[in-house]
Write a protein that holds these residues in place. Sequence first.
Motif, PDB file in Angstrom:
ATOM      1  N   GLY A 124       0.117  -6.486 -19.049  1.00  0.00           N
ATOM      2  CA  GLY A 124      -0.017  -4.770 -19.171  1.00  0.00           C
ATOM      3  C   GLY A 124      -1.302  -4.542 -19.898  1.00  0.00           C
ATOM      4  O   GLY A 124      -1.588  -3.191 -20.158  1.00  0.00           O
ATOM      5  N   THR A 125      -2.010  -4.796 -20.719  1.00  0.00           N
ATOM      6  CA  THR A 125      -2.798  -4.967 -21.083  1.00  0.00           C
ATOM      7  C   THR A 125      -4.184  -3.795 -20.072  1.00  0.00           C
ATOM      8  O   THR A 125      -4.456  -3.993 -19.562  1.00  0.00           O
ATOM      9  CB  THR A 125      -4.252  -6.452 -21.498  1.00  0.00           C
ATOM     10  N   ASN A 126      -4.074  -2.836 -21.102  1.00  0.00           N
ATOM     11  CA  ASN A 126      -5.483  -1.783 -20.505  1.00  0.00           C
ATOM     12  C   ASN A 126      -6.320  -2.431 -19.597  1.00  0.00           C
ATOM     13  O   ASN A 126      -7.643  -3.221 -20.071  1.00  0.00           O
ATOM     14  CB  ASN A 126      -5.333  -0.764 -20.842  1.00  0.00           C
ATOM     15  N   LEU A 127      -7.287  -2.384 -18.635  1.00  0.00           N
ATOM     16  CA  LEU A 127      -7.966  -2.612 -17.729  1.00  0.00           C
ATOM     17  C   LEU A 127      -9.749  -1.940 -18.992  1.00  0.00           C
ATOM     18  O   LEU A 127     -10.514  -2.799 -18.847  1.00  0.00           O
ATOM     19  CB  LEU A 127      -8.196  -1.980 -16.833  1.00  0.00           C
ATOM     20  N   VAL A 128      -9.477  -1.007 -19.633  1.00  0.00           N
ATOM     21  CA  VAL A 128     -10.172  -0.808 -20.402  1.00  0.00           C
ATOM     22  C   VAL A 128     -10.705  -1.829 -21.327  1.00  0.00           C
ATOM     23  O   VAL A 128     -11.884  -1.807 -21.340  1.00  0.00           O
ATOM     24  CB  VAL A 128     -10.230   0.669 -21.564  1.00  0.00           C
ATOM     25  N   SER A 129      -9.940  -2.324 -21.828  1.00  0.00           N
ATOM     26  CA  SER A 129      -9.889  -4.061 -22.664  1.00  0.00           C
ATOM     27  C   SER A 129     -10.316  -4.967 -21.808  1.00  0.00           C
ATOM     28  O   SER A 129     -11.432  -5.849 -22.523  1.00  0.00           O
ATOM     29  CB  SER A 129      -8.122  -4.216 -23.458  1.00  0.00           C
ATOM     30  N   THR A 130      -9.600  -4.934 -21.090  1.00  0.00           N
ATOM     31  CA  THR A 130     -10.174  -6.534 -19.891  1.00  0.00           C
ATOM     32  C   THR A 130     -11.812  -6.191 -19.290  1.00  0.00           C
ATOM     33  O   THR A 130     -12.200  -7.195 -19.676  1.00  0.00           O
ATOM     34  CB  THR A 130      -9.205  -5.929 -18.709  1.00  0.00           C
ATOM     35  N   ALA A 131     -12.463  -4.806 -19.173  1.00  0.00           N
ATOM     36  CA  ALA A 131     -13.551  -4.762 -18.417  1.00  0.00           C
ATOM     37  C   ALA A 131     -14.215  -5.349 -19.987  1.00  0.00           C
ATOM     38  O   ALA A 131     -15.585  -5.793 -19.100  1.00  0.00           O
ATOM     39  CB  ALA A 131     -13.710  -3.286 -17.870  1.00  0.00           C
ATOM     40  N   ASN A 132     -14.538  -4.658 -20.923  1.00  0.00           N
ATOM     41  CA  ASN A 132     -14.933  -4.535 -21.940  1.00  0.00           C
ATOM     42  C   ASN A 132     -14.966  -5.878 -22.311  1.00  0.00           C
ATOM     43  O   ASN A 132     -15.686  -5.965 -23.255  1.00  0.00           O
ATOM     44  CB  ASN A 132     -14.518  -3.319 -23.048  1.00  0.00           C
ATOM     45  N   SER A 141      -4.089   2.659 -16.877  1.00  0.00           N
ATOM     46  CA  SER A 141      -5.754   2.626 -16.279  1.00  0.00           C
ATOM     47  C   SER A 141      -6.760   2.437 -15.767  1.00  0.00           C
ATOM     48  O   SER A 141      -6.559   2.389 -14.831  1.00  0.00           O
ATOM     49  CB  SER A 141      -5.841   1.487 -17.894  1.00  0.00           C
ATOM     50  N   SER A 142      -8.469   2.704 -16.300  1.00  0.00           N
ATOM     51  CA  SER A 142      -8.925   3.047 -15.067  1.00  0.00           C
ATOM     52  C   SER A 142     -10.042   2.756 -15.625  1.00  0.00           C
ATOM     53  O   SER A 142     -11.374   3.097 -16.690  1.00  0.00           O
ATOM     54  CB  SER A 142      -9.232   4.088 -13.925  1.00  0.00           C
ATOM     55  N   VAL A 143     -11.237   1.928 -14.703  1.00  0.00           N
ATOM     56  CA  VAL A 143     -13.108   1.674 -15.254  1.00  0.00           C
ATOM     57  C   VAL A 143     -13.501   1.840 -14.057  1.00  0.00           C
ATOM     58  O   VAL A 143     -13.039   1.704 -12.758  1.00  0.00           O
ATOM     59  CB  VAL A 143     -12.543   0.053 -15.892  1.00  0.00           C
ATOM     60  N   LYS A 144     -14.360   2.140 -14.515  1.00  0.00           N
ATOM     61  CA  LYS A 144     -15.418   2.089 -13.520  1.00  0.00           C
ATOM     62  C   LYS A 144     -17.382   1.681 -13.502  1.00  0.00           C
ATOM     63  O   LYS A 144     -17.594   1.923 -14.769  1.00  0.00           O
ATOM     64  CB  LYS A 144     -16.400   3.052 -13.171  1.00  0.00           C
ATOM     65  N   VAL A 197     -28.830   1.919   1.944  1.00  0.00           N
ATOM     66  CA  VAL A 197     -27.071   2.650   1.697  1.00  0.00           C
ATOM     67  C   VAL A 197     -27.291   1.359   0.529  1.00  0.00           C
ATOM     68  O   VAL A 197     -26.883   1.047   0.658  1.00  0.00           O
ATOM     69  CB  VAL A 197     -26.360   2.570   3.058  1.00  0.00           C
ATOM     70  N   LEU A 198     -27.142   2.133  -0.623  1.00  0.00           N
ATOM     71  CA  LEU A 198     -26.596   1.863  -1.547  1.00  0.00           C
ATOM     72  C   LEU A 198     -25.347   1.466  -1.538  1.00  0.00           C
ATOM     73  O   LEU A 198     -24.050   2.131  -1.680  1.00  0.00           O
ATOM     74  CB  LEU A 198     -26.922   2.485  -3.072  1.00  0.00           C
ATOM     75  N   PRO A 199     -24.941   0.111  -2.045  1.00  0.00           N
ATOM     76  CA  PRO A 199     -23.284  -0.239  -2.735  1.00  0.00           C
ATOM     77  C   PRO A 199     -22.730   1.092  -3.568  1.00  0.00           C
ATOM     78  O   PRO A 199     -23.056   1.434  -4.801  1.00  0.00           O
ATOM     79  CB  PRO A 199     -23.265  -1.581  -3.414  1.00  0.00           C
ATOM     80  N   ALA A 200     -21.558   1.206  -3.108  1.00  0.00           N
ATOM     81  CA  ALA A 200     -20.443   2.379  -4.301  1.00  0.00           C
ATOM     82  C   ALA A 200     -20.587   1.489  -4.960  1.00  0.00           C
ATOM     83  O   ALA A 200     -20.683   0.485  -5.423  1.00  0.00           O
ATOM     84  CB  ALA A 200     -19.271   2.594  -3.559  1.00  0.00           C
ATOM     85  N   ASP A 201     -20.682   2.457  -6.582  1.00  0.00           N
ATOM     86  CA  ASP A 201     -19.511   2.049  -7.947  1.00  0.00           C
ATOM     87  C   ASP A 201     -18.319   1.375  -7.996  1.00  0.00           C
ATOM     88  O   ASP A 201     -17.541   1.540  -7.365  1.00  0.00           O
ATOM     89  CB  ASP A 201     -19.698   2.910  -8.474  1.00  0.00           C
ATOM     90  N   LYS A 202     -18.627   0.232  -8.790  1.00  0.00           N
ATOM     91  CA  LYS A 202     -17.069  -0.704  -8.358  1.00  0.00           C
ATOM     92  C   LYS A 202     -16.542   0.077  -9.825  1.00  0.00           C
ATOM     93  O   LYS A 202     -16.203   0.446 -10.298  1.00  0.00           O
ATOM     94  CB  LYS A 202     -17.660  -2.617  -9.158  1.00  0.00           C
ATOM     95  N   LYS A 203     -14.992  -0.251  -8.850  1.00  0.00           N
ATOM     96  CA  LYS A 203     -14.102   0.980  -9.558  1.00  0.00           C
ATOM     97  C   LYS A 203     -13.048   0.310  -9.213  1.00  0.00           C
ATOM     98  O   LYS A 203     -12.246  -0.982  -8.629  1.00  0.00           O
ATOM     99  CB  LYS A 203     -13.746   1.748  -8.833  1.00  0.00           C
ATOM    100  N   ALA A 204     -12.354   0.299 -10.403  1.00  0.00           N
ATOM    101  CA  ALA A 204     -10.268  -0.384 -10.723  1.00  0.00           C
ATOM    102  C   ALA A 204      -9.705   0.449 -11.907  1.00  0.00           C
ATOM    103  O   ALA A 204      -9.691   0.889 -12.705  1.00  0.00           O
ATOM    104  CB  ALA A 204     -10.692  -1.648 -10.607  1.00  0.00           C
ATOM    105  N   ASN A 205      -8.643   0.135 -11.247  1.00  0.00           N
ATOM    106  CA  ASN A 205      -7.074   0.805 -12.079  1.00  0.00           C
ATOM    107  C   ASN A 205      -6.070   0.079 -12.120  1.00  0.00           C
ATOM    108  O   ASN A 205      -5.754  -0.719 -11.427  1.00  0.00           O
ATOM    109  CB  ASN A 205      -7.253   2.458 -11.569  1.00  0.00           C
TER     110      ASN A 205
END
Length: 426
Positions: free
Chosen positions: A151-159, A341-344, A357-365
Motif C-alpha cells: 500500500g505504500t504511496n507512489l510519492v514515496s516509491t518514486a522519490n 497517489s499519482s506521480v509524473k 515528436v517528443l515522448p509524453a511525460d511518464k506517469k503512474a497512479n
Amino acid sequence: MAALAVAGVASAQSSVTLFGVVDASISGYSSTSRDLGNGVTYDKLGFPIYNPFYVNRGSIKASRRELAHSGYNSSRLGFRGTEDLGGGLAASFWLEAPISNDDGQTGVSTFTRRSTVSLSGGFGEVRLGRDYTPTFWNDTVFDPFGTNGVGTNLVSTANGSFGGFTGYADGKKLPDALKNVPQLPDAGGSNYVRAGNSIGYFLPPNLGGFYGQVMYGFHEKTKYSPGLATPATENASRTGRYVGGRFGYANGPLDVALAYGSSTVGDQFYVGTTTKVNTLNLGASYDFGPVKLFGELSRAKNKVDYEVEPYLGGRPDIDLTGYLLGVTVPVGAGLIRASYSSVKYDENLVARNPWEVLPADKKANKLAIGYVHNLSKRTALYATVARVSNKNGASLTVGGPGFQGTGNGFTPKTSTGYDFGIRHAF
C-alpha cells in the motif's frame, strides 16, 4: 566482576528499554508489460520508419508469492535509554536494527534503521547519528499505510528511486522493480529515507503545537588541495551530503508540515558538474472522528550544476511531481485504510527539429485499500491490496518482480499486489 560492571553501567541509566516489531505476511505480486508496437519506429532525427511485417507480441506477466515481512510495520529490534542529568537536561541513545523474521537471515547485525545519541533540554534536542530525513517524514506520517507493504504511496516509491536508489535500510526486501525505474545521469545514493553521519536539531515540544527539525548530513569524502590533485577514480568529493528541514503545526485534529531537503547525488570534479536532488513537500491530516483524511503534495528536481555551462545548455533538469489522498475509518476494533497517489516525470526535453515528436511525460497512479483488525494493543491482523497503472513508459510497481521485456520493445503497464499478515509489537 564482568556481570557487576554491566549492572553498574545499567543502573546509571534512568531507563533502558528493549523494543521491537515482528511482522509477517503472505504476499503476492504481479507485473505486466505489453508490446504496444505498431510497426512504426523513429530514427535519431525523429523521422518515422515503417515496418509492414511487424507482428505484435502481446504481453508478459511476471508474478511471485512469498512469505514476507514488514507489510504493516517494519520488523525491527531496538534498544533505547535516557539518563536524567538534572536541571532539565537528559542524555539519550537509540539503536534500532532491521530484522527479516520471514527467513531469519537478518538479525541485529547493523543499526541502519536508527543509531543516535542526543542531548535534550529546554532548548530542544541535538541528535547525532543516522536518522530519518526531514523530507521523508511527510511521506510516511501522512500516508495511511505508513510507507509499508504493497500500500505504500507512489510519492514515496518514486522519490526512493529518483536520483539513484541504493537500497532500503529498514530490513525490507528490495523490490526487483526498483531496478527498472528511471535512472538519472550522475546519480548516486539520494539519502531519501535516512541520512547517516548527520547532526539534527529538534525544537522543544512546548511551543503551542509548533514543531520542527533541521538536519545536516556529512558527505565524509576526502577533499584535495589543489583541486587538480583529486584522483580521477574518486571524482565524488561531495556525494552523499544532505541538508534539510521540516516545520509544522499539530493541535487537536489538525497536523500540517512543510519540508525541504537537498541531497548531493553526483559530483564529477574533472567534468565540472554537481548533481543534486532537491525535494519540497507539504503534508496534512485532519481527524474528524468517524474519518481521518490525509494529503500530500511533493515536488523533486534532479538538477546538474555546471562549472562551465555547456554550449548546448547541458542536460535539462528532471522534475518529479506527485500527490497523495488518503483516508482511515475506525470500525470497532479495526481500521479501514485507503489511498490514491499519482506521480509524473517531466524530463524537459526539447525537440531537435520541427518534425520530431517528443515522448509524453511518464506517469503512474496507484490505488490501495486495506483493513487492520486489532486483537490487542500490540497484536493486529491486516490485509492490503493495491494496483499501479503506468503510462508512457513509467515502471513503478507495488513490489516483487520487475517488468519483463522492457529492453525488447515491451512497455510496463500494471502492477498488482496483496499482503495478508500479522504484526506483534513489544
